[in-house]
Motif scaffolding. Structure first.
Motif, PDB file in Angstrom:
ATOM      1  N   GLY A   1      13.207 -33.544 100.089  1.00 20.50           N
ATOM      2  CA  GLY A   1      14.465 -33.982 100.668  1.00 20.50           C
ATOM      3  C   GLY A   1      14.374 -35.351 101.292  1.00 20.50           C
ATOM      4  N   SER A   2      15.439 -35.715 101.997  1.00 20.02           N
ATOM      5  CA  SER A   2      15.529 -37.029 102.629  1.00 20.02           C
ATOM      6  C   SER A   2      15.910 -36.870 104.092  1.00 20.02           C
ATOM      7  CB  SER A   2      16.593 -37.885 101.930  1.00 20.02           C
ATOM      8  OG  SER A   2      16.277 -38.080 100.577  1.00 20.02           O
ATOM      9  N   LEU A   3      15.624 -37.902 104.846  1.00 24.06           N
ATOM     10  CA  LEU A   3      16.074 -37.933 106.232  1.00 24.06           C
ATOM     11  C   LEU A   3      16.342 -39.371 106.635  1.00 24.06           C
ATOM     12  CD1 LEU A   3      13.693 -39.161 108.252  1.00 24.06           C
ATOM     13  CD2 LEU A   3      12.685 -36.931 107.917  1.00 24.06           C
TER      14      LEU A   3
ATOM     15  N   LEU B   1       7.241 -54.853 106.313  1.00 27.61           N
ATOM     16  CA  LEU B   1       5.986 -54.255 105.874  1.00 27.61           C
ATOM     17  C   LEU B   1       6.099 -52.741 105.915  1.00 27.61           C
ATOM     18  CD1 LEU B   1       2.961 -54.751 105.135  1.00 27.61           C
ATOM     19  CD2 LEU B   1       2.483 -54.577 107.586  1.00 27.61           C
ATOM     20  N   TYR B   2       5.696 -52.084 104.830  1.00 23.58           N
ATOM     21  CA  TYR B   2       5.687 -50.619 104.765  1.00 23.58           C
ATOM     22  C   TYR B   2       4.254 -50.101 104.747  1.00 23.58           C
ATOM     23  CZ  TYR B   2      10.668 -50.702 103.574  1.00 23.58           C
ATOM     24  OH  TYR B   2      12.028 -50.892 103.608  1.00 23.58           O
ATOM     25  N   GLY B   3       4.063 -48.935 105.352  1.00 21.58           N
ATOM     26  CA  GLY B   3       2.778 -48.284 105.261  1.00 21.58           C
ATOM     27  C   GLY B   3       2.527 -47.806 103.835  1.00 21.58           C
ATOM     28  N   ASP B   4       1.260 -47.758 103.437  1.00 19.81           N
ATOM     29  CA  ASP B   4       0.923 -47.384 102.063  1.00 19.81           C
ATOM     30  C   ASP B   4       1.432 -45.992 101.709  1.00 19.81           C
ATOM     31  OD1 ASP B   4      -2.357 -49.006 102.133  1.00 19.81           O
ATOM     32  OD2 ASP B   4      -0.348 -49.790 101.718  1.00 19.81           O
TER      33      ASP B   4
ATOM     34  N   ARG C   1       9.284 -45.089  98.879  1.00 15.33           N
ATOM     35  CA  ARG C   1      10.186 -43.982  99.169  1.00 15.33           C
ATOM     36  C   ARG C   1      10.789 -44.091 100.562  1.00 15.33           C
ATOM     37  NH1 ARG C   1       7.491 -39.495 101.581  1.00 15.33           N
ATOM     38  NH2 ARG C   1       5.316 -39.992 102.036  1.00 15.33           N
ATOM     39  N   SER C   2      10.664 -45.271 101.156  1.00 13.74           N
ATOM     40  CA  SER C   2      11.236 -45.500 102.476  1.00 13.74           C
ATOM     41  C   SER C   2      11.992 -46.814 102.490  1.00 13.74           C
ATOM     42  CB  SER C   2      10.144 -45.533 103.551  1.00 13.74           C
ATOM     43  OG  SER C   2       9.499 -44.285 103.651  1.00 13.74           O
TER      44      SER C   2
ATOM     45  N   ARG D   1      15.235 -44.730 106.400  1.00  7.83           N
ATOM     46  CA  ARG D   1      15.525 -43.657 105.452  1.00  7.83           C
ATOM     47  C   ARG D   1      14.241 -43.344 104.689  1.00  7.83           C
ATOM     48  NH1 ARG D   1      19.660 -41.117 102.437  1.00  7.83           N
ATOM     49  NH2 ARG D   1      18.893 -40.465 100.372  1.00  7.83           N
ATOM     50  N   MET D   2      13.924 -42.066 104.606  1.00  9.05           N
ATOM     51  CA  MET D   2      12.754 -41.625 103.856  1.00  9.05           C
ATOM     52  C   MET D   2      13.191 -40.598 102.821  1.00  9.05           C
ATOM     53  SD  MET D   2       9.793 -41.305 106.799  1.00  9.05           S
ATOM     54  CE  MET D   2       8.565 -40.893 105.555  1.00  9.05           C
ATOM     55  N   ASP D   3      12.770 -40.800 101.584  1.00  9.78           N
ATOM     56  CA  ASP D   3      13.093 -39.901 100.479  1.00  9.78           C
ATOM     57  C   ASP D   3      11.829 -39.218  99.970  1.00  9.78           C
ATOM     58  OD1 ASP D   3      15.191 -42.579  99.512  1.00  9.78           O
ATOM     59  OD2 ASP D   3      15.894 -40.695 100.370  1.00  9.78           O
TER      60      ASP D   3
END
Length: 115
Positions: free
Chosen positions: A16-18, A58-61, A66-67, A81-83
């Motif tokens: 899911g997503s949040l 910058l995103y974490g690995d 998906r974010s 948003r995280m999927d």
């Protein structure tokens, strides 16, 4: 001083997503970096996503691809948003804001991903 208020989180099914929201108040104009970190029990904060002081994102690995991190032009409201959530995304998520001399953290919001 910067105050950070988080909302969102809770229990989500795997896949899911949040959406997590962070609202900043106080000396917002002093913010140079802004983002989200998460923490597992007994471990240090782990980067999820951050707008660096240079303005780059910058995103974490572990969440790359998906974010999505966004914020408004005033840096008042920031949204993560995280999927395709996974059980290993279960953690306490903290909103973060950095200024030239200090770091500020929200109170944290629990995200639990069930299988």
């Amino acid at each position: 001083q910067v105050q950070l208020m988080e909302s969102g989180g809770g229990l989500v099914q795997a896949g899911g997503s949040l959406r997590l929201l962070c609202t900043a108040s106080g000396s917002i104009s002093s913010i140079t970096a802004q983002g989200w970190y998460r923490q597992y029990p007994g471990r240090q904060h782990e980067l999820v996503a951050v707008f660096q002081s240079s303005g780059s994102l910058l995103y974490g690995d572990s969440v790359l691809g998906r974010s999505t991190l966004t914020r408004d032009n005033t840096k008042t409201t920031m949204s993560l948003r995280m999927d395709s959530l996974k059980p290993e995304d279960t953690a306490v998520y903290y909103c973060y804001a950095g200024t030239r001399g200090s770091s500020y953290w929200g109170q944290g919001t629990q995200v639990t991903v069930s299988t």
